[in-house]
Design a protein around this motif. Structure first.
Motif, PDB file in Angstrom:
ATOM      1  N   ALA A 127       0.880  -1.250  -0.141  1.00  0.00           N
ATOM      2  CA  ALA A 127       0.061   0.044  -0.180  1.00  0.00           C
ATOM      3  C   ALA A 127       1.025   1.281  -0.022  1.00  0.00           C
ATOM      4  CB  ALA A 127      -0.964   0.379   1.248  1.00  0.00           C
ATOM      5  N   PHE A 128       0.717   2.176  -0.789  1.00  0.00           N
ATOM      6  CA  PHE A 128       1.531   3.328  -0.946  1.00  0.00           C
ATOM      7  C   PHE A 128       0.581   4.750  -0.298  1.00  0.00           C
ATOM      8  CE2 PHE A 128       3.266   0.695  -4.128  1.00  0.00           C
ATOM      9  CZ  PHE A 128       4.647   0.739  -3.953  1.00  0.00           C
ATOM     10  N   GLY A 129      -0.527   4.406  -0.017  1.00  0.00           N
ATOM     11  CA  GLY A 129      -1.476   5.591   0.369  1.00  0.00           C
ATOM     12  C   GLY A 129      -1.811   6.525  -0.674  1.00  0.00           C
ATOM     13  N   SER A 185       6.032   6.500   1.260  1.00  0.00           N
ATOM     14  CA  SER A 185       5.648   5.604   2.327  1.00  0.00           C
ATOM     15  C   SER A 185       5.011   4.255   1.757  1.00  0.00           C
ATOM     16  CB  SER A 185       4.802   6.451   3.220  1.00  0.00           C
ATOM     17  OG  SER A 185       5.371   7.433   3.809  1.00  0.00           O
ATOM     18  N   LEU A 186       5.392   3.426   2.482  1.00  0.00           N
ATOM     19  CA  LEU A 186       4.824   1.988   2.027  1.00  0.00           C
ATOM     20  C   LEU A 186       4.454   1.111   3.296  1.00  0.00           C
ATOM     21  CD1 LEU A 186       6.714  -0.680   1.588  1.00  0.00           C
ATOM     22  CD2 LEU A 186       7.542   0.666  -0.337  1.00  0.00           C
ATOM     23  N   ASN A 187       3.503   0.278   2.865  1.00  0.00           N
ATOM     24  CA  ASN A 187       3.134  -0.661   3.913  1.00  0.00           C
ATOM     25  C   ASN A 187       2.907  -2.048   3.256  1.00  0.00           C
ATOM     26  OD1 ASN A 187       2.418   1.267   5.775  1.00  0.00           O
ATOM     27  ND2 ASN A 187       0.473   0.723   6.388  1.00  0.00           N
ATOM     28  N   ILE A 248       6.379  -1.382   7.645  1.00  0.00           N
ATOM     29  CA  ILE A 248       6.060  -0.022   7.466  1.00  0.00           C
ATOM     30  C   ILE A 248       7.364   0.675   7.041  1.00  0.00           C
ATOM     31  CG2 ILE A 248       4.798   1.874   8.486  1.00  0.00           C
ATOM     32  CD1 ILE A 248       2.942   0.096  10.225  1.00  0.00           C
TER      33      ILE A 248
HETATM   34  C1  LIG Z   1       0.317   1.780   7.012  1.00  0.00           C
HETATM   35  O1  LIG Z   1      -0.274   1.373   8.220  1.00  0.00           O
HETATM   36  C2  LIG Z   1      -0.558   2.283   9.154  1.00  0.00           C
HETATM   37  C3  LIG Z   1      -1.022   1.704  10.320  1.00  0.00           C
HETATM   38  O2  LIG Z   1      -2.001   0.910   9.990  1.00  0.00           O
HETATM   39  C4  LIG Z   1      -1.433   3.369   8.546  1.00  0.00           C
HETATM   40  O3  LIG Z   1      -1.547   4.178   9.536  1.00  0.00           O
HETATM   41  C5  LIG Z   1      -0.784   3.964   7.413  1.00  0.00           C
HETATM   42  O4  LIG Z   1      -1.589   5.145   6.851  1.00  0.00           O
HETATM   43  C6  LIG Z   1      -0.503   2.875   6.329  1.00  0.00           C
HETATM   44  N1  LIG Z   1       0.402   3.499   5.327  1.00  0.00           N
HETATM   45  C7  LIG Z   1       0.186   3.503   4.200  1.00  0.00           C
HETATM   46  C8  LIG Z   1       1.053   3.960   2.912  1.00  0.00           C
HETATM   47  O5  LIG Z   1      -1.047   2.773   3.621  1.00  0.00           O
END
Ligand SMILES: *[C@@H]1O[C@H](CO)[C@@H](O)[C@H](O)[C@H]1NC(C)=O
Ligand SMILES: *[C@@H]1O[C@H](CO)[C@@H](O)[C@H](O)[C@H]1NC(C)=O
Ligand SMILES: *[C@@H]1O[C@H](CO)[C@@H](O)[C@H](O)[C@H]1NC(C)=O
Ligand SMILES: *[C@@H]1O[C@H](CO)[C@@H](O)[C@H](O)[C@H]1NC(C)=O
Ligand SMILES: *[C@@H]1O[C@H](CO)[C@@H](O)[C@H](O)[C@H]1NC(C)=O
Ligand SMILES: *[C@@H]1O[C@H](CO)[C@@H](O)[C@H](O)[C@H]1NC(C)=O
Ligand SMILES: *[C@@H]1O[C@H](CO)[C@@H](O)[C@H](O)[C@H]1NC(C)=O
Ligand SMILES: *[C@@H]1O[C@H](CO)[C@@H](O)[C@H](O)[C@H]1NC(C)=O
Ligand SMILES: *[C@@H]1O[C@H](CO)[C@@H](O)[C@H](O)[C@H]1NC(C)=O
Length: 800
Positions: A127-129, A185-187, A248
């Motif tokens: 996930a990159f948001g 940022s990435l998850n 994260i």
């Molecule tokens: C990653 O996970 C955190 C905690 O759940 C969240 O706050 C953050 O928005 C997420 N970042 C992305 C880039 O999705």
């Protein structure tokens, strides 16, 4: 455009759409809708990845030994006793009784009916948001270099992703980047539908790692396949942490990712496979992304760039559209000629990405889905289906200068050979080796799937071993012939010398079948009127046996084996007892021992035309009568809606090319786009489910229009579709005798060719339908003894 230009564009930011050459790149202005409909495949032979390019990215990952379980001994228990009884039933005309009996007595019991099946590793989710407000979105696959990427603009900054699969470093890798310092940022996490043993995230020395362990699902005491994978992230200057099984990363500008998956198929236990992962990933991280990437692309480009085709430009900017729109256009229009070039390139990319040989004893060939699959159980088990599909996968290896991609097939054959010897002994009471219609990752050779029209077919090794002799014909590699191909041929021959039985003076097979086709039992037999597939003396079996024994004699001759050698004498004797091809009342090649009526006139398999393609016996340059009959048979199939799956339609391209009917071959190629490819140009059987064979059959079929060499001559432009592609060139195609060939044509006619002789073989030429030519300025009238390393320039004798 070369890869370095893409690089430049990448480093500036989002890619300008018009920059991507539509003969080379698959590209899209939106993420893949579904896995089969546009996710983009990369691979290094052993591992594969398919990239959706979604805003929240999904990358499906594969490793070629993650299958559904351990080896199973599926030897049918009553074989030896049942075999003569089965033959008796067919000989007495009890065809249905024979078929029932074979399924019950000569196939493994229902509890072990299926071989193992290809499975996926899992999905990597990133996930990159950036779910809203993305602009300039593009994702692409470079079919001439093997990498893939995504780029877009978000919040005033550009974001790029690049994915590569490295054969030299044996890892997958990616780079995620932004033009805004600290703006990335990435998850990241791994998910899998079933059989997870461990799924954790960790950080050590600023490197974040996802570790995933899974299994094929059996209890530990039943030797499941165990696999481990790690994804490591390097993000200099960023904050790196974990939450549960998620990595994260915040505040990064560049994130590099490295992936390795290993299984206990190749390593004895978890410690060894962890050590292997650690070695590979530490080395890759130590070298750095740029180095891993450059080596990977240099390696794959070197293979892919060996051959190319240019068959003209598409009109009206058609080739400048995103690939999904081009595919939709091609459902109704044949104008986008560059789509054919793109699909030709894609087939070669798929082959290079899914079939690479290493020094290890076992590398796996490309399976029904190459090395890509997104399920615990791939469609049709993702197996090595050897009653056409696996063979088709390797047709373009030979003709488009990718011969070494075929070598994993020989590893699989080496694995299956002792199992086949056991099957020959325990099921048929014979020496030698044999396989039925599928192999799995264990080289299981028993009949599989309990399928009336496919399972009982003892010809798998007879077909596959053709790839060994063909490999020799293309390379002239005598050591390979002596050490690998000839012993294998002897083994396969030995099986048939024992297994066949005497019928009407011929040595015939049975019970067997003509793969997947069904005839109507004639009135003079028991159970008349029902559709049945099994019988004795199948036409394709005769063709395959002839090719096995002829190849054996050819190999013996090349190796200087004496004419009086016992194997040679027996082979010569056996060939004279194989029933010649029969021609029916409609002038067609007969598929069975009598002129049975087919249940389905347009059946998808062209088994009885094996000797037209990939075999050579039905070439009109060898036997006009057989070629004419083969033509009648292909036409009959086509005119009854044959070519009804993607791979079947692409086999038809090859068959028409072998009949020197370029326009019909071209029509079959265009029908493939119309009916069988997804938005990702993936071949399907039915419009929906991916099966890779048709992609390979397509690349092969197009190539067969320009160059053939199976009938004792190097044949230039044997089947050019003169109107559809009147002007163009091909470079780097390969011909038997280890020749590399470049050809140009214009206005539908031959212009020039350069033939490079890599081993000094004799060169017998044919151009088009017999056009007179000059070789290096002198009239060509007979076979040339070429000089190794020399190039021969061929031009028309009369310029037109
Ligand atoms: C990653 O996970 C955190 C905690 O759940 C969240 O706050 C953050 O928005 C997420 N970042 C992305 C880039 O999705
Ligand atoms: C981002 O990409 C666009 C489109 O290629 C380009 O015009 C722009 O200059 C790039 N922006 C940056 C900051 O590099
Ligand atoms: C595989 O692809 C299909 C079709 O796109 C999709 O429905 C399914 O969710 C995918 N499976 C996984 C594990 O990604
Ligand atoms: C055909 O064979 C089956 C199985 O052996 C047997 O049951 C049946 O009676 C036979 N039919 C005829 C017409 O002989
Ligand atoms: C990393 O996290 C710390 C504390 O949460 C924060 O002060 C710092 O700005 C972050 N650095 C980056 C590069 O995001
Ligand atoms: C083939 O191999 C055998 C031993 O493996 C060797 O004796 C023989 O000379 C070889 N023949 C050729 C033609 O290379
Ligand atoms: C062509 O094949 C047919 C059928 O096998 C055979 O009878 C005939 O002799 C062959 N012709 C030539 C010229 O080899
Ligand atoms: C063959 O080589 C000649 C001389 O180098 C060149 O002019 C010609 O274009 C080449 N033909 C092809 C088909 O590549
Ligand atoms: C060869 O093909 C050309 C058309 O390309 C045709 O004009 C000619 O008649 C053909 N020759 C033979 C011998 O079939």
């Amino acid at each position: 455009m070369d890869i370095y230009r893409v690089l430049t564009l990448l480093s500036l930011g989002a890619i300008s759409l018009a920059a991507l050459d539509g003969s080379r790149y698959l590209w899209y202005d939106q993420p893949a809708i579904e896995w089969e409909r546009g996710s983009l495949p990369i691979g290094n032979g052993r591992m594969g990845a398919t990239i959706y390019g979604s805003l929240d990215e999904v990358v499906t990952i594969n490793e070629d030994t993650i299958w559904s379980g351990p080896f199973q001994d599926r030897t049918p228990v009553n074989g030896l006793e049942a075999l003569p009884q089965a033959r008796e039933l067919f000989l007495s005309g009890n065809i249905t009784g024979g078929g029932d009996f074979v399924l019950n007595q000569l196939c493994p019991p229902a509890s072990a009916k299926d071989q193992r099946q290809f499975s996926y590793f899992g999905n990597l989710n990133i996930a990159f948001g950036h779910l809203d407000g993305v602009e300039n979105y593009v994702r692409w696959l470079d079919t001439r270099a093997g990498n893939s990427g995504v780029s877009y603009t978000y919040g005033g900054a550009n974001y790029t992703r690049e994915y590569i699969a490295s054969f030299p470093a044996d890892v997958l890798a990616a780079r995620f980047q932004t033009t805004k310092p600290g703006g990335l940022s990435l998850n990241a996490s791994i998910s899998r539908a079933q059989y997870t043993l461990e799924n954790v995230a960790s950080v050590e020395d600023a490197i974040a790692t996802l570790t995933y362990r899974g299994s094929s699902g059996q209890p530990a005491d039943q030797s499941p396949i165990l696999f481990s994978g790690q994804v490591r992230f390097v993000a200099v200057g960023a904050n790196v942490t974990t939450s549960g099984s998620t990595v994260i990363i915040t505040g990064a500008t560049t994130v590099d990712m490295f992936v390795d998956i290993e299984t206990n198929y190749r390593y004895p236990g978890p410690e060894e496979l962890d050590a292997e992962i650690d070695n590979k990933l530490a080395a890759a991280i130590g070298g750095g992304y740029d180095m891993v990437r450059d080596e990977a692309l240099a390696d794959s480009s070197a293979l892919l760039e060996r051959a190319s085709i240019n068959i003209g430009k598409s009109p009206n900017g058609l080739a400048d559209l995103p690939t999904d729109q081009r595919v939709l256009n091609a459902r109704t229009s044949k104008d986008d000629v560059e789509l054919t070039t793109l699909a030709w390139n894609l087939g070669r990319h798929m082959l290079v990405s899914s079939s690479r040989n290493t020094a290890a004893a076992i590398d796996f060939p490309t399976n029904l889905q190459g090395v890509w699959n997104n399920k615990t159980t791939a469609p049709w088990g993702g197996k090595y289906t050897i009653n056409i599909n696996t063979e088709m996968n390797y047709w373009p290896a030979m003709t488009t200068n990718l011969l070494e991609t075929q070598e994993p097939l020989f590893d699989l054959m080496a694995l299956a050979r002792p199992r086949g010897a056991q099957m020959a002994r325990d099921l048929y009471g014979c020496e030698g080796t044999m396989y039925h219609h599928n192999l799995d990752v264990w080289g299981d050779t028993a009949p599989t799937d309990y399928w009336r029209s496919a399972s009982m077919w003892p010809m798998g090794a007879a077909w596959l071993v053709q790839h060994m002799i063909e490999h020799y014909r293309f390379t002239g590699d005598r050591q390979f012939l002596n050490e690998t191909a000839y012993p294998y041929l002897l083994d396969v021959a030995k099986f048939f010398e024992c297994y066949t039985f005497e019928w009407q003076g011929w040595r015939v097979t049975g019970p067997s079948l003509s793969p997947e086709n069904t005839f109507i039992v004639p009135t003079d037999m028991a159970s008349a009127g029902t559709g049945e597939p099994m019988d004795i003396n199948i036409a394709m079996d005769d063709q395959l046996m002839r090719d096995v024994f002829r190849a054996l004699l050819e190999a013996a001759d090349e190796l200087g084996v004496s004419d009086t050698d016992a194997d040679v004498v027996q082979a010569r004797e056996f060939i004279s007892k194989i029933r010649p091809t029969q021609i029916g009342s409609l002038g067609q090649i007969l598929e069975w021992r009598s002129e049975y009526t087919e249940l389905e006139k347009g059946h998808r398999h062209f088994s009885h035309l094996y000797s037209l393609h990939p075999g050579s016996e039905f070439s009109s340059l060898k036997n006009e009568t057989l070629a004419r009959a083969a033509g009648v048979s292909v036409d009959r199939r086509r005119n009854s809606k044959g070519g009804s799956t993607g791979w079947s339609r692409t086999w038809m391209i090859n068959l028409y090319a072998r009949l020197f009917r370029g326009d019909d071959a071209w029509d079959a190629a265009q029908a493939w786009f119309e009916m069988f490819v997804t938005e990702g140009l993936w071949n399907t059987d039915d419009g929906a489910t991916f099966q890779i064979d048709g992609n390979m059959g397509f690349t092969s079929g197009i190539t067969e229009m320009f160059l053939q060499s199976h009938a004792g001559v190097l044949h230039i432009l044997p089947a050019l579709p003169q109107n559809a592609i009147s002007t163009g060139w091909v470079k780097g195609l390969t011909a038997r005798g280890n020749f590399v060939v470049d050809i140009e044509w214009e206005g539908g006619s031959f212009r020039s060719a350069n033939v490079t002789s890599n081993m000094g073989a004799d060169l017998t030429l044919r151009v088009e339908n017999g056009t007179q030519v000059l070789v290096d300025g002198k009239a060509y009238d007979k076979t040339i003894h070429t000089q190794k390393g020399s190039q021969y320039q061929i031009t028309p004798a009369i310029s037109n």
